[in-house]
Design an enzyme around this catalytic site. Structure first.
Site, PDB file in Angstrom:
ATOM      1  N   TYR A 143     134.010 136.328  -0.083  1.00 58.72           N
ATOM      2  CA  TYR A 143     134.033 134.957  -0.593  1.00 58.72           C
ATOM      3  C   TYR A 143     133.214 134.821  -1.883  1.00 58.72           C
ATOM      4  CZ  TYR A 143     136.405 132.391   3.160  1.00 58.72           C
ATOM      5  OH  TYR A 143     137.334 131.881   4.021  1.00 58.72           O
ATOM      6  N   LYS A 194     135.807 146.348   9.952  1.00 59.02           N
ATOM      7  CA  LYS A 194     136.838 147.375   9.815  1.00 59.02           C
ATOM      8  C   LYS A 194     136.162 148.642   9.308  1.00 59.02           C
ATOM      9  CE  LYS A 194     140.958 147.234   9.608  1.00 59.02           C
ATOM     10  NZ  LYS A 194     141.934 147.884  10.538  1.00 59.02           N
ATOM     11  N   ASP A 227     140.863 143.791  13.680  1.00 56.83           N
ATOM     12  CA  ASP A 227     142.268 143.587  14.069  1.00 56.83           C
ATOM     13  C   ASP A 227     142.422 143.657  15.584  1.00 56.83           C
ATOM     14  OD1 ASP A 227     141.639 146.304  13.978  1.00 56.83           O
ATOM     15  OD2 ASP A 227     143.623 146.943  13.292  1.00 56.83           O
ATOM     16  N   ASP A 251     136.392 133.712   9.327  1.00 56.66           N
ATOM     17  CA  ASP A 251     137.282 132.595   8.994  1.00 56.66           C
ATOM     18  C   ASP A 251     138.551 132.699   9.827  1.00 56.66           C
ATOM     19  OD1 ASP A 251     138.240 130.361   7.458  1.00 56.66           O
ATOM     20  OD2 ASP A 251     139.477 131.761   6.310  1.00 56.66           O
ATOM     21  N   ASP A 255     139.664 130.516  13.513  1.00 54.67           N
ATOM     22  CA  ASP A 255     140.874 129.691  13.647  1.00 54.67           C
ATOM     23  C   ASP A 255     141.660 130.113  14.886  1.00 54.67           C
ATOM     24  OD1 ASP A 255     140.435 128.208  11.323  1.00 54.67           O
ATOM     25  OD2 ASP A 255     142.512 128.426  10.628  1.00 54.67           O
TER      26      ASP A 255
HETATM   27  C1  IPM Z   1     136.625 127.063   6.920  1.00 57.50           C
HETATM   28  C2  IPM Z   1     137.613 126.765   5.825  1.00 57.50           C
HETATM   29  C3  IPM Z   1     136.955 127.076   4.493  1.00 57.50           C
HETATM   30  C4  IPM Z   1     136.702 128.560   4.458  1.00 57.50           C
HETATM   31  C5  IPM Z   1     137.737 126.591   3.257  1.00 57.50           C
HETATM   32  C6  IPM Z   1     138.028 125.109   3.304  1.00 57.50           C
HETATM   33  C7  IPM Z   1     137.014 126.950   1.988  1.00 57.50           C
HETATM   34  O1  IPM Z   1     138.795 127.461   6.041  1.00 57.50           O
HETATM   35  O2  IPM Z   1     135.520 126.490   6.895  1.00 57.50           O
HETATM   36  O3  IPM Z   1     136.948 127.859   7.795  1.00 57.50           O
HETATM   37  O4  IPM Z   1     137.584 129.362   4.116  1.00 57.50           O
HETATM   38  O5  IPM Z   1     135.580 128.952   4.781  1.00 57.50           O
HETATM   39 MG    MG Z   2     138.876 128.512   7.905  1.00 57.39          MG
END
Ligand code: IPM
Ligand code: MG
Length: 370
Positions: A143, A194, A227, A251, A255
């Site tokens: 990032y 990884k 993975d 990240d 999710d």
């Molecule tokens: C998160 C989001 C952020 C990230 C974006 C909005 C920059 O996806 O907080 O998970 O990638 O960290």
């Molecule tokens: Mg995210």
């Protein structure tokens, strides 16, 4: 009297203002019913800040954030700002907050509420009772790594570059947070990288292991390729207690973990920096969901992730565990009572709006505190 508790609320874009409106009502409730008073300031971040102030995070807002005990953020981004150059995008506001406040440890708990077992796309027996904590490194890795950019090549092609880079200290400090959390939970940490293809992953694995052997032998540590972790999360998520991983894998895995719980609309997060000499960490709390522009302004969004993020602020920044419990229990009871926003709707439940869900939680709080 303890010093006043300073909160900065940054509602941001899309559904951010709607869900943070519900958080504000719970803050007002605490003020009245729990005699816990907050000094609340609000500010702009993301697209809202671009439109009103010309950048995704004004310096004045950055300074307020650094001085607050906790920042509560809604969400940033939306199609309106998608075409802007990279450095001016709404997301840069959030990334600047994380970087300048040095919020290197991002805690993303994925908890399946009993009432929502049916909302998950996975079989009930796979997710029932699930309680895992993802600790995502948040200020390093790809990032922020240099070099980065898009460059023109002599032959007319272009090349996009990002760099994954981690130092010993960056790895150790986030791993320490994961081990300490594990001590208060199931005493197990799975570290994901990884190492089979990336040197930064090899270093990650070595440093986490070293820290474990030096200081956290009471916690069981295992290593897993990221993975495989993605696969194991849907195969048998209950094998995990605490997962620690880098910025990008975190990240993605968070999710995925969020969807185990039925909806992104349920997941809170805390982003923490190093403790100061009073033990207080810089902190930002935000729902894991994004700005959801498709449903913004329609009173459809689920305010629970934001309310649970506020509960995390009470727990981690203000040491108000009882009040945090109260909010979490109120949420559970309202869900058990059958109310659902659209994202967690299931057959037989009652579909309600953002505001109605917020009001139901407030009523529940009233009853519990009576
Ligand atoms: C998160 C989001 C952020 C990230 C974006 C909005 C920059 O996806 O907080 O998970 O990638 O960290
Ligand atoms: Mg995210």
């Amino acid at each position: 009297m303890a010093a006043n508790k300073k909160l900065l609320i940054l509602p941001g874009d899309g559904i951010g203002p709607e869900v943070m409106g519900q958080v504000q009502l719970v803050i007002d409730w605490m003020d009245k019913r729990r005699a816990v008073t907050f000094d609340v300031e609000t500010g702009l971040v993301g697209g809202a800040a671009i439109d009103a102030e010309g950048s995704p995070l004004a310096d004045a807002t950055m300074e307020k954030a650094s001085n607050a005990d906790a920042v509560l953020l809604g969400a940033v981004g939306g199609p309106k700002w998608d075409e802007l150059p990279f450095e001016q995008k709404p997301e840069r506001g959030l990334l600047r907050l994380r970087k300048e406040m040095e919020l290197y440890a991002n805690l993303r708990p994925a908890l399946v509420f009993d009432a929502l077992v049916e909302a998950s796309t996975l079989k009930p027996e796979v997710v029932k009772g699930l309680d895992i904590m993802i600790v995502r490194e948040l200020t390093g890795g790809i990032y922020f790594g240099e070099p980065r950019g898009i460059e023109d090549l002599p032959d007319g092609q272009r090349r996009g570059i990002n760099t994954q880079v981690y130092t010993t200290n960056e790895i150790r400090r986030v791993a320490a947070v994961a081990f300490e959390l594990a001590r208060k939970r199931g005493k197990r940490v799975t570290s994901c990288e990884k190492a089979n293809v990336m040197e930064s992953g090899v270093l990650w694995r070595q440093e986490v292991q070293k820290l474990h052997d030096e200081s956290f032998q009471d916690v069981a540590l295992s290593h897993m390729y990221a993975d495989n972790a993605a696969m194991q999360l849907v195969r048998n998520p209950k094998q995990f207690d605490v997962i620690v991983t880098d910025n990008l894998f975190g990240d993605i895995l968070s999710d995925e973990a969020a969807m185990l719980t039925g909806s992104l609309g349920m997941l809170p997060s805390a982003s923490l920096g190093d403790p100061d000499k009073h033990g207080r960490r810089q902190a930002l709390y935000e729902p894991v969901h994004g700005s959801a522009p498709d449903i913004a302004g329609q009173d459809l969004a689920n305010p629970i992730a934001s309310l649970l993020s506020f509960a995390m602020a009470l727990r981690y920044t203000f040491d108000l565990a009882e009040d945090a419990d109260l909010i979490e229990q109120a949420v559970q009871r309202v869900l058990a009572g059958g109310l659902r926003t659209a994202d967690i709707m299931s057959p037989g439940a009652a579909k309600v709006s953002t505001v109605t869900m917020g009001q139901a939680i407030l009523r529940q709080l009233d009853q519990m505190a009576a």
